[in-house]
Design an enzyme around this catalytic site. Structure first.
Site, PDB file in Angstrom:
ATOM      1  N   ALA A  65       0.867  -1.186   0.000  1.00  0.00           N
ATOM      2  CA  ALA A  65       0.000   0.000   0.000  1.00  0.00           C
ATOM      3  C   ALA A  65       0.897   1.226   0.000  1.00  0.00           C
ATOM      4  CB  ALA A  65      -0.883  -0.025   1.244  1.00  0.00           C
ATOM      5  N   GLY A 108       0.715  -5.059   0.872  1.00  0.00           N
ATOM      6  CA  GLY A 108      -0.454  -5.151  -0.007  1.00  0.00           C
ATOM      7  C   GLY A 108      -0.139  -5.814  -1.333  1.00  0.00           C
ATOM      8  N   GLU A 111      -0.463  -9.332  -0.696  1.00  0.00           N
ATOM      9  CA  GLU A 111      -1.883  -9.613  -0.431  1.00  0.00           C
ATOM     10  C   GLU A 111      -2.700  -9.664  -1.723  1.00  0.00           C
ATOM     11  OE1 GLU A 111      -1.881  -6.413   2.503  1.00  0.00           O
ATOM     12  OE2 GLU A 111      -2.789  -7.811   3.909  1.00  0.00           O
ATOM     13  N   GLU A 131       4.486  -5.028   7.203  1.00  0.00           N
ATOM     14  CA  GLU A 131       3.696  -3.973   7.852  1.00  0.00           C
ATOM     15  C   GLU A 131       4.093  -3.759   9.308  1.00  0.00           C
ATOM     16  OE1 GLU A 131       2.448  -6.431   5.982  1.00  0.00           O
ATOM     17  OE2 GLU A 131       0.895  -5.653   4.642  1.00  0.00           O
TER      18      GLU A 131
HETATM   19  N1  CAA Z   1       4.596   3.274  -0.532  1.00  0.00           N
HETATM   20  C1  CAA Z   1       4.991   4.430  -1.079  1.00  0.00           C
HETATM   21  N2  CAA Z   1       6.145   4.588  -1.744  1.00  0.00           N
HETATM   22  C2  CAA Z   1       6.931   3.499  -1.882  1.00  0.00           C
HETATM   23  C3  CAA Z   1       6.560   2.260  -1.344  1.00  0.00           C
HETATM   24  C4  CAA Z   1       5.338   2.159  -0.643  1.00  0.00           C
HETATM   25  N3  CAA Z   1       4.876   0.994  -0.144  1.00  0.00           N
HETATM   26  N4  CAA Z   1       7.558   1.378  -1.620  1.00  0.00           N
HETATM   27  C5  CAA Z   1       8.489   2.052  -2.310  1.00  0.00           C
HETATM   28  N5  CAA Z   1       8.110   3.329  -2.480  1.00  0.00           N
HETATM   29  C6  CAA Z   1       8.830   4.408  -3.155  1.00  0.00           C
HETATM   30  C7  CAA Z   1       9.994   4.911  -2.306  1.00  0.00           C
HETATM   31  O1  CAA Z   1       9.539   5.867  -1.360  1.00  0.00           O
HETATM   32  C8  CAA Z   1      10.892   5.521  -3.373  1.00  0.00           C
HETATM   33  O2  CAA Z   1      10.342   6.758  -3.738  1.00  0.00           O
HETATM   34  P1  CAA Z   1      11.335   8.059  -3.861  1.00  0.00           P
HETATM   35  O3  CAA Z   1      12.216   7.684  -5.021  1.00  0.00           O
HETATM   36  O4  CAA Z   1      10.394   9.168  -4.178  1.00  0.00           O
HETATM   37  O5  CAA Z   1      12.052   8.177  -2.589  1.00  0.00           O
HETATM   38  C9  CAA Z   1      10.687   4.583  -4.563  1.00  0.00           C
HETATM   39  O6  CAA Z   1       9.470   3.895  -4.314  1.00  0.00           O
HETATM   40  C10 CAA Z   1      11.788   3.545  -4.690  1.00  0.00           C
HETATM   41  O7  CAA Z   1      11.904   2.876  -3.444  1.00  0.00           O
HETATM   42  P2  CAA Z   1      13.292   2.722  -2.641  1.00  0.00           P
HETATM   43  O8  CAA Z   1      14.201   3.873  -2.935  1.00  0.00           O
HETATM   44  O9  CAA Z   1      12.956   2.468  -1.207  1.00  0.00           O
HETATM   45  O10 CAA Z   1      13.862   1.420  -3.348  1.00  0.00           O
HETATM   46  P3  CAA Z   1      14.841   0.336  -2.707  1.00  0.00           P
HETATM   47  O11 CAA Z   1      15.242  -0.547  -3.844  1.00  0.00           O
HETATM   48  O12 CAA Z   1      15.915   0.974  -1.889  1.00  0.00           O
HETATM   49  O13 CAA Z   1      13.916  -0.510  -1.693  1.00  0.00           O
HETATM   50  C11 CAA Z   1      11.944  -1.691  -0.996  1.00  0.00           C
HETATM   51  C12 CAA Z   1      12.845  -1.266  -2.171  1.00  0.00           C
HETATM   52  C13 CAA Z   1      12.693  -2.666  -0.076  1.00  0.00           C
HETATM   53  C14 CAA Z   1      10.721  -2.380  -1.591  1.00  0.00           C
HETATM   54  C15 CAA Z   1      11.524  -0.439  -0.188  1.00  0.00           C
HETATM   55  O14 CAA Z   1      11.015   0.545  -1.092  1.00  0.00           O
HETATM   56  C16 CAA Z   1      10.455  -0.689   0.843  1.00  0.00           C
HETATM   57  O15 CAA Z   1      10.759  -1.214   1.894  1.00  0.00           O
HETATM   58  N6  CAA Z   1       9.191  -0.318   0.556  1.00  0.00           N
HETATM   59  C17 CAA Z   1       8.099  -0.413   1.495  1.00  0.00           C
HETATM   60  C18 CAA Z   1       7.633  -1.850   1.641  1.00  0.00           C
HETATM   61  C19 CAA Z   1       6.515  -1.939   2.661  1.00  0.00           C
HETATM   62  O16 CAA Z   1       6.670  -1.631   3.828  1.00  0.00           O
HETATM   63  N7  CAA Z   1       5.308  -2.374   2.226  1.00  0.00           N
HETATM   64  C20 CAA Z   1       4.158  -2.491   3.061  1.00  0.00           C
HETATM   65  C21 CAA Z   1       3.312  -1.259   2.970  1.00  0.00           C
HETATM   66  S1  CAA Z   1       1.987  -1.230   4.150  1.00  0.00           S
HETATM   67  C22 CAA Z   1       0.744  -2.175   3.464  1.00  0.00           C
HETATM   68  O17 CAA Z   1       0.896  -2.735   2.400  1.00  0.00           O
HETATM   69  C23 CAA Z   1      -0.523  -2.247   4.269  1.00  0.00           C
HETATM   70  C24 CAA Z   1      -1.457  -3.315   3.827  1.00  0.00           C
HETATM   71  O18 CAA Z   1      -1.408  -4.409   4.309  1.00  0.00           O
HETATM   72  C25 CAA Z   1      -2.473  -3.050   2.824  1.00  0.00           C
END
Ligand code: CAA
Length: 257
Positions: A65, A108, A111, A131
């Site tokens: 998400a 998500g 999911e 999460e």
């Molecule tokens: N939401 C918003 N933006 C996201 C995102 C997310 N879930 N995942 C990645 N992005 C964005 C980053 O902010 C970044 O944007 P900027 O360039 O503007 O800074 C861009 O995508 C590239 O990401 P990274 O620079 O972080 O890339 P990376 O290769 O270093 O890392 C990653 C990749 C490990 C996937 C890392 O991006 C990450 O940990 N993302 C979040 C993963 C996460 O926590 N997901 C769960 C979300 S909560 C959820 O899903 C609730 C639910 O159950 C419905």
């Protein structure tokens, strides 16, 4: 129909939806989820579509998400707006959906892959429910579907620590149907989808419904449900054609009714 966050195309009887927010690793924001719902509505209403593929990019199926969109949310609005419930549209899709997953399928992203019927994973796929690291828990069915898919021990470790699975682990744990080389993912998914789309749509839809019923009912009730659907299919022209084709040693030509 115009879409900003997904790409939608058709290939014969297969509909393909590609998540397309590359700069955000296909993070699932409200707009994208609404577009996904509209694309599913259109494919479901189209009698020419027999199977749907849901995919992302080589780097990310979806990284979850959209955290930046969620950050300012407060409880009353999440409750009154019933935040996340609209995501369930995918799990209510009556036509089969094949997830072709490469790269990150986190939160998500994992999911929505689990809402699909078959998950094909590229060898670079990574599955996780991180999460907990954000101070929340899976909100689109992850704690439930993951536990049913891989069992409590493994699901609990993933949900409590955020540990991600490699494609090979996801395969071994039974989360995905199989792993293919990244370069072959789209072609393999198309092969699977074309196979399904070439079969009798009523039998395909009933088989999907029947397998899904196994997660919601007792064995005896599930078998009764399956038996009724099985019997009902003898009312279709496709049952006549499928069995005649076998007896006549030729390929079946289904009319999808
Ligand atoms: N939401 C918003 N933006 C996201 C995102 C997310 N879930 N995942 C990645 N992005 C964005 C980053 O902010 C970044 O944007 P900027 O360039 O503007 O800074 C861009 O995508 C590239 O990401 P990274 O620079 O972080 O890339 P990376 O290769 O270093 O890392 C990653 C990749 C490990 C996937 C890392 O991006 C990450 O940990 N993302 C979040 C993963 C996460 O926590 N997901 C769960 C979300 S909560 C959820 O899903 C609730 C639910 O159950 C419905």
């Amino acid at each position: 129909m115009a879409y900003d966050n997904i790409l939608v195309e058709t290939n014969g009887r297969v509909g393909v939806i590609t998540l397309n927010r590359p700069k955000a690793l296909n993070a699932l924001n409200g707009e994208l989820i609404a577009e996904l719902g509209r694309a599913l509505d259109a494919f479901e209403a189209d009698a020419g579509i027999g199977c749907i593929i849901l995919t992302g990019s080589e780097r990310a199926f979806a990284a979850g998400a959209d955290i930046k969109e969620m950050q300012p949310l407060a409880f009353p609005a999440t409750y009154t707006d019933d935040f996340i419930t609209s995501w369930e549209r995918l799990s209510r899709c009556r036509k089969p959906v094949v997830a072709a997953v490469a790269g990150y399928a986190l939160g998500g992203g994992c999911e929505i892959a689990m809402m699909c019927d078959i998950i094909l994973a590229a060898d670079n796929a990574r599955f996780g429910q991180p999460e907990i690291q954000l101070g929340i828990l899976p909100g689109a069915g992850g704690s439930q579907r993951l536990t049913r898919a891989i069992g409590k021990a493994k699901a609990m470790e993933m949900c409590l620590t955020g540990r991600t699975l490699t494609a090979e682990e996801a395969d071994r744990y039974g989360l995905v149907s199989r792993v293919v080389p990244l370069a072959e993912l789209r072609a393999e998914a198309m092969k699977v989808a074309e196979t399904i789309a070439g079969l009798s749509l009523p039998s395909v839809m009933m088989a999907k419904e029947s397998v899904n019923r196994a997660f919601e009912t007792t064995l005896a009730e599930g078998i009764r449900f399956e038996r009724r659907l099985f019997q009902a299919l003898f009312a279709t022209a496709d049952q006549k054609e499928g069995m005649a084709a076998f007896a006549e040693k030729r390929g079946a030509s289904f009319q999808n009714r």
